[in-house]
Design a protein around this motif. Structure first.
Motif, mmCIF file in Angstrom:
data_model
loop_
_atom_site.group_PDB
_atom_site.id
_atom_site.type_symbol
_atom_site.label_atom_id
_atom_site.label_comp_id
_atom_site.label_asym_id
_atom_site.label_seq_id
_atom_site.Cartn_x
_atom_site.Cartn_y
_atom_site.Cartn_z
ATOM 1 N N GLY A 47 0.812 -1.217 0.000
ATOM 2 C CA GLY A 47 0.000 0.000 0.000
ATOM 3 C C GLY A 47 0.844 1.265 0.000
ATOM 4 O O GLY A 47 0.453 2.277 -0.593
ATOM 5 N N LEU A 48 2.012 1.208 0.642
ATOM 6 C CA LEU A 48 2.910 2.370 0.626
ATOM 7 C C LEU A 48 3.388 2.666 -0.797
ATOM 8 O O LEU A 48 3.495 3.829 -1.200
ATOM 9 C CB LEU A 48 4.109 2.125 1.542
ATOM 10 N N LYS A 49 3.686 1.626 -1.554
ATOM 11 C CA LYS A 49 4.094 1.834 -2.953
ATOM 12 C C LYS A 49 2.922 2.385 -3.767
ATOM 13 O O LYS A 49 3.100 3.281 -4.607
ATOM 14 C CB LYS A 49 4.603 0.523 -3.547
ATOM 15 N N LEU A 50 1.733 1.853 -3.509
ATOM 16 C CA LEU A 50 0.543 2.373 -4.183
ATOM 17 C C LEU A 50 0.309 3.834 -3.804
ATOM 18 O O LEU A 50 -0.052 4.658 -4.656
ATOM 19 C CB LEU A 50 -0.672 1.526 -3.810
ATOM 20 N N ALA A 51 0.544 4.168 -2.543
ATOM 21 C CA ALA A 51 0.356 5.546 -2.082
ATOM 22 C C ALA A 51 1.353 6.491 -2.756
ATOM 23 O O ALA A 51 1.022 7.650 -3.045
ATOM 24 C CB ALA A 51 0.504 5.609 -0.563
ATOM 25 N N ILE A 52 2.583 6.013 -2.997
ATOM 26 C CA ILE A 52 3.570 6.826 -3.722
ATOM 27 C C ILE A 52 3.075 7.101 -5.137
ATOM 28 O O ILE A 52 3.149 8.238 -5.631
ATOM 29 C CB ILE A 52 4.935 6.112 -3.755
#
Length: 406
Positions: A47-52
């Protein structure tokens, strides 16, 4: 999706977490809670990569809304894994996908400070918008052991990403100082007129950089020199001009352009580029074999920024040329990645191979020499210069290999 892209988005460590979680789930009972924690943690990491991605898309979307032209999105640092274009935006995925950059151009300078405010705010506002929609649409829970909390993990990832960029701070990308969104917003009211005028040339400068990345150096030089003329010799394009001339083998011109910047490095407009300038001229002095000068400027750049591969690579290469083989090798060896043959890894391999050779560890040297010689077509003129110089020193390795083959 090829293997490199897959393992960039979901690195090997994530697969280990998944395997452990599945193992706990298979055991069942009380271990099911541990399995849920593992799966939710994994969703949060992805999710952190998606948030980026959402964050950088937000910057470009808001730029478009206020009349800007979205041009480029860079996901991560490290080696380039993939590149594509979508609706005029160049999208680059790098091997260490833990950050992002977005570039947009503003040809119209009317209300430019408000436009920049919108552009700078677009990333975290989009993160907060996505988090709010998911929070309202689905049940939210922070109990990671109680079932799979997909939406909750994505909400937290977007909130953390949005909040983190609001904290005023600096970061670094390829030796360049970058401002967080919070710091960029604070700087907007204080931008000088010269800074704002240069914004009107961002489109052509990005065109030049696209040409540069495609190794069309002469075409890039024409754009950079036109920009210099329009801005009455501001010298802000000297760095890229210098590197372009270097890539064409015109080392004298390259050094001249970079030397023009040395007296200016403490001026506000160049201070943030100081380490980049020091590193660039150190590399060029290395090419023309002015090792004392290369040593001086590579040390200045390295002492200020030891975590950037290009700066570390230049410093290590100079040390090896000056006979400090062990010290240089230890700085450089971890920057060689045999999965990514490119300018950085091949230049590093040239000098790691040379260091091992001079340390009489010839078997180790051979691995790096082979990597370079298998990818000679990827070397630019400057790297080819260093390869030819080093080849004379390790020639017996290739001679011995040829003799064995015969």
């Amino acid at each position: 999706m090829n293997k490199k892209i897959l393992f960039t988005i979901i690195p090997k460590g994530y697969w280990i977490i998944l395997a452990v979680a599945v193992s706990f789930a298979a055991i069942g009972g009380e271990y099911l809670k541990l399995a849920n924690i593992g799966i939710n943690f994994l969703i949060f990491l992805i999710g952190l990569k998606l948030a980026i991605l959402i964050h950088e898309l937000g910057h470009l979307l808001f730029a478009r809304i206020v009349g800007g032209t979205p041009r480029r999105m860079i996901l991560g640092k490290g080696h380039k894994v993939a590149e594509t274009r979508f609706k005029g935006v160049k999208i680059i995925l790098n091997s260490n996908f833990n950050s992002g950059l977005a570039y947009a151009a503003f040809d119209n300078l009317k209300l430019i400070r408000l436009r920049l405010l919108s552009y700078s705010s677009g990333g975290f506002l989009t993160n907060f918008f996505v988090a709010s929609i998911l929070f309202l649409a689905f049940d939210f829970s922070t109990n990671a052991s109680d079932g799979i909390q997909f939406s909750s993990a994505i909400v937290l990832a977007n909130l953390l990403t949005g909040i983190s960029v609001l904290i005023p701070h600096y970061s670094s990308y390829q030796g360049l100082r970058l401002y967080s969104d919070g710091l960029s917003i604070l700087r907007i009211p204080f931008l000088k007129k010269s800074n704002l005028v240069e914004l009107s040339s961002v489109n052509e400068l990005l065109d030049a950089y696209d040409l540069f990345e495609s190794k069309k150096y002469r075409e890039a030089i024409a754009i950079y020199e036109n920009f210099q003329a329009k801005t009455e010799g501001s010298k802000t394009a000297n760095i890229n001009l210098s590197i372009a001339y270097m890539k064409l083998g015109n080392y004298e011109k390259a050094v001249q352009l970079m030397e023009e910047l040395l007296p200016l490095v403490n001026e506000e407009r160049f201070a943030w580029l100081k380490n980049y300038i020091f590193n660039g001229i150190a590399w060029e002095y290395l090419l023309i074999n002015k090792l004392d000068e290369a040593d001086k400027y590579s040390e200045l750049a390295y002492n200020a920024n030891q975590n950037t591969e290009h700066i570390r690579g230049t410093r290590a290469s100079v040390l090896i040329e000056k006979g400090k083989y062990e010290e240089g090798k230890n700085l450089l060896i971890n920057d060689v990645d045999f999965n990514f043959p490119n300018s950085q890894t091949l230049a590093a391999s040239i000098y790691v191979g040379l260091a091992f050779h001079e340390l009489n560890e010839h078997k180790k040297a051979e691995k790096y020499v082979n990597f370079v010689e298998e990818n000679l077509d990827l070397l630019d003129i400057d790297e080819r210069t260093l390869y030819e110089r080093s080849k004379e020193k390790w020639r017996y390795i290739t001679d011995a290999k040829n003799e064995y083959a015969n």
